[in-house]
Motif scaffolding. Structure first.
Motif, PDB file in Angstrom:
ATOM      1  N   CYS A 248       8.558   0.618  13.783  1.00 53.01           N
ATOM      2  CA  CYS A 248       8.246  -0.761  13.391  1.00 53.01           C
ATOM      3  C   CYS A 248       6.762  -0.959  13.107  1.00 53.01           C
ATOM      4  N   GLN A 249       5.906  -0.162  13.730  1.00 52.48           N
ATOM      5  CA  GLN A 249       4.462  -0.340  13.576  1.00 52.48           C
ATOM      6  C   GLN A 249       3.878   0.479  12.430  1.00 52.48           C
ATOM      7  N   LEU A 250       4.690   1.214  11.710  1.00 51.71           N
ATOM      8  CA  LEU A 250       4.184   2.031  10.612  1.00 51.71           C
ATOM      9  C   LEU A 250       3.844   1.156   9.411  1.00 51.71           C
ATOM     10  N   PRO A 251       2.849   1.567   8.609  1.00 46.96           N
ATOM     11  CA  PRO A 251       2.497   0.772   7.417  1.00 46.96           C
ATOM     12  C   PRO A 251       3.583   0.824   6.364  1.00 46.96           C
ATOM     13  N   MET A 252       3.676  -0.245   5.593  1.00 45.19           N
ATOM     14  CA  MET A 252       4.638  -0.339   4.487  1.00 45.19           C
ATOM     15  C   MET A 252       3.868  -0.393   3.172  1.00 45.19           C
ATOM     16  N   THR A 253       4.281   0.403   2.214  1.00 42.81           N
ATOM     17  CA  THR A 253       3.599   0.457   0.915  1.00 42.81           C
ATOM     18  C   THR A 253       4.601   0.235  -0.207  1.00 42.81           C
ATOM     19  N   VAL A 254       4.125  -0.379  -1.274  1.00 42.09           N
ATOM     20  CA  VAL A 254       4.941  -0.641  -2.458  1.00 42.09           C
ATOM     21  C   VAL A 254       4.203  -0.063  -3.659  1.00 42.09           C
ATOM     22  N   GLU A 255       4.895   0.742  -4.452  1.00 35.55           N
ATOM     23  CA  GLU A 255       4.312   1.334  -5.651  1.00 35.55           C
ATOM     24  C   GLU A 255       5.119   0.888  -6.860  1.00 35.55           C
ATOM     25  N   ALA A 256       4.404   0.465  -7.882  1.00 39.42           N
ATOM     26  CA  ALA A 256       5.067   0.031  -9.112  1.00 39.42           C
ATOM     27  C   ALA A 256       5.790   1.205  -9.759  1.00 39.42           C
ATOM     28  N   ALA A 257       6.870   0.895 -10.476  1.00 44.49           N
ATOM     29  CA  ALA A 257       7.637   1.952 -11.138  1.00 44.49           C
ATOM     30  C   ALA A 257       6.816   2.659 -12.208  1.00 44.49           C
ATOM     31  N   SER A 258       5.875   1.944 -12.812  1.00 48.31           N
ATOM     32  CA  SER A 258       4.982   2.536 -13.812  1.00 48.31           C
ATOM     33  C   SER A 258       3.776   1.608 -13.943  1.00 48.31           C
ATOM     34  N   ASP A 259       2.890   1.924 -14.897  1.00 48.76           N
ATOM     35  CA  ASP A 259       1.722   1.089 -15.147  1.00 48.76           C
ATOM     36  C   ASP A 259       2.013  -0.049 -16.110  1.00 48.76           C
ATOM     37  N   ALA A 260       3.238  -0.187 -16.509  1.00 48.02           N
ATOM     38  CA  ALA A 260       3.595  -1.279 -17.411  1.00 48.02           C
ATOM     39  C   ALA A 260       3.363  -2.624 -16.718  1.00 48.02           C
TER      40      ALA A 260
END
Length: 534
Positions: A91-103
């Motif tokens: 639960c304490q781990l960081p969450m990251t979001v990456e876009a599918a592309s640079d569009a």
């Protein structure tokens, strides 16, 4: 009839508005299958009854087993502790979001998910989602919030696992306990997370199924230990009666033997005898109970955390602890990866599809520590490779260390030390110029050419103008007032110039000193030429 809208799911199918945004499907009931209260199965539990509960769960009736799994968490501090440790570690781990592309549209999707994560809805639900570690699965109902610009979960409500059942045909499809056969879950309305401690049916893959046996045997041992402690150091009472004693006499003797421990006093008829038999070695008997409970706890630690060093004080030193910690990190990464997949497939994609429409590619969502080189190795590499030409942006290093750019005027620690004040280096060309000048003087002393002296005088004026250019009023005044180089250096020191200005002034002073010598020679040449003319 269901009220469908233009909102499409990730599969491109239209969603049922009433089912998705209407009343909760798995809300608790005062009467029925989904009552808040549950049945206690631990009272009078025997190995035969435990096996019966396990067998019923494997055959499609998991309610008793799921209720027992919840009871075990409430009654065993060790199991609750190690299971909570495993959940909270993820639960304490960081969450990251990456876009599918640079569009631009993909970047917009990723920003939308990041903004939702800041609201903390998922943070509050992670612990409940990881309830699947013990029971094999967990179910949370999504409360969708729809606005003209976005559709996102307002909350994720945990529903007890005992409110659900499995389809009898495949043993895997989770159904809401409703009616005789169960009710299918509304699409996109629930988050169902499955934990696979072993391959096979989901109901048989939870850790609580294995831990329940250790808990039951530990409960038996603890009960015997409590009885032993209650009678610890108390002698065994043995009552003796005469063969001719009547049943009434035997009953009196029995009451005396049983009551004497608590009241420490009793009366018996004459001719009866009570003997106190003490135990010779009670220490080893007590250690047997403790060792058995500790051994069972260690088995549960291995089951849940994969090791025992972080929960029990065992010998082996720092090296063993480090190895055990690596084992726990492996489990952490596996749990985080499975949780990331569940959130991405059952929440993230729905949010994007409901808000922006079905997409070919969706943002990537991850829970876990970044795979980065340890900070110690980064600093060591910079220390060794920097002098050899390695260059790294300061901003990247600050981000890696977790530091921000210092604000203007803020008190700071560190930085490069000021360069030491050193006298300007001697110009190696100056001696060569003087030697060349003396050579020219000796060459033309006998018959000096007027053009040569004029050209040298003109060049000298240009050099002197360059050496005096850029001097401030204070420094120029020091130049004019100085009698020699030592006096000039002292005057410049009193001005308290910064190291750069001081070095520049001293360099110009040395240049002017050389030019002064050249001017004197030219004056001599000029004087000789004038005398010759006379």
């Amino acid at each position: 009839m269901p009220r469908y809208s233009r909102i499409l799911g990730p599969d491109g199918e239209r969603v049922d508005m009433d089912a998705l945004f209407g009343e909760p499907q798995a809300a608790p009931q005062l009467y029925g299958y989904r009552q808040v209260q549950s049945v206690q199965h631990v009272d009078g539990l025997t190995p035969w009854k435990m096996a019966q509960i396990h067998r019923a769960a494997a055959h499609g009736e998991p309610q008793a087993w799921l209720e027992l799994a919840e009871d075990i968490e409430e009654r065993d501090p060790h199991y609750l502790s190690v299971l909570g440790t495993r959940k909270r570690q993820v639960c304490q781990l960081p969450m990251t979001v990456e876009a599918a592309s640079d569009a631009p549209e993909h970047v917009k999707h990723a920003d939308f998910i990041r903004e939702w994560l800041k609201e903390g809805v998922l943070d509050d639900a992670l612990f409940d989602i990881l309830d699947a570690i013990g029971k094999g699965f967990s179910v949370l109902e999504i409360d969708w919030d729809a606005s003209p610009k976005r559709v996102q979960p307002a909350s994720l409500v945990h529903r007890p696992a005992r409110w659900f059942n499995f389809d009898q045909a495949d043993g895997e499809t989770i159904l809401l306990r409703e009616g005789a056969t169960g009710q299918p879950l509304t699409p996109h309305k629930f988050v169902v997370h499955r934990h696979k401690a072993k391959s096979g049916l989901t109901i048989r893959s939870g850790l609580a199924r294995i831990a329940s046996w250790s808990w039951m045997f530990k409960a038996f041992t603890t009960k015997d230990w409590q009885i032993f402690i209650q009678n610890y150091a108390a002698p065994i009472r043995v009552g003796k009666y005469d063969p001719t004693a009547s049943d009434v006499d035997k009953e009196v003797l029995a009451r005396a033997v049983f009551n004497i421990a608590g009241d420490a006093a009793a009366i018996i008829p004459k001719g009866m005898e009570i003997e106190f038999v003490g135990l010779k070695d009670t220490t080893k008997s007590a250690e047997a109970y403790e060792k058995r409970c500790d051994w069972l706890d260690r088995q549960v630690s291995k089951l849940v955390l994969g090791q025992t060093t972080t929960t029990d004080a065992v010998s082996g030193g720092h090296a063993v602890a480090q190895e055990h910690r690596l084992v726990q990190e492996d489990i952490e990464r596996a749990d985080a990866r499975a949780l990331s997949t569940t959130v991405k497939r059952q929440i993230i994609r729905q949010m994007i599809a409901f808000t922006f429409g079905p997409q070919e590619f969706y943002p990537d969502f991850r829970i876990g520590r970044p795979d980065e080189v340890p900070l110690g190795e980064v600093v060591n590499a910079l220390d060794k490779l920097g002098p050899k030409g390695l260059t790294v942006e300061v901003s990247q290093l600050r981000d890696r260390l977790g530091f921000t750019e210092p604000a203007a005027g803020a008190e700071v620690i560190g930085g490069r030390p000021p360069a030491p004040i050193e006298p300007p280096p001697r110009d190696p060309a100056a001696p060569r110029e003087l030697a060349q000048l003396r050579h020219l003087v000796s060459r033309h002393a006998s018959a000096p050419e007027p053009e040569f002296v004029d050209r040298m005088t003109e060049r000298l004026a240009e050099d002197a103008a360059g050496a005096l250019a850029g001097l401030t009023g204070e420094i120029r005044a020091a130049f004019d007032a100085a009698t020699d180089m030592a006096d000039l250096a002292e005057r410049l020191t009193r001005l308290e110039l910064d190291p750069g200005e001081l070095a520049d002034a001293m360099g110009r002073a040395i240049a002017l000193s050389h030019l002064t010598g050249r001017a004197a020679l030219l004056d001599e040449l000029g004087g000789g030429r004038d005398a010759g003319r006379d």
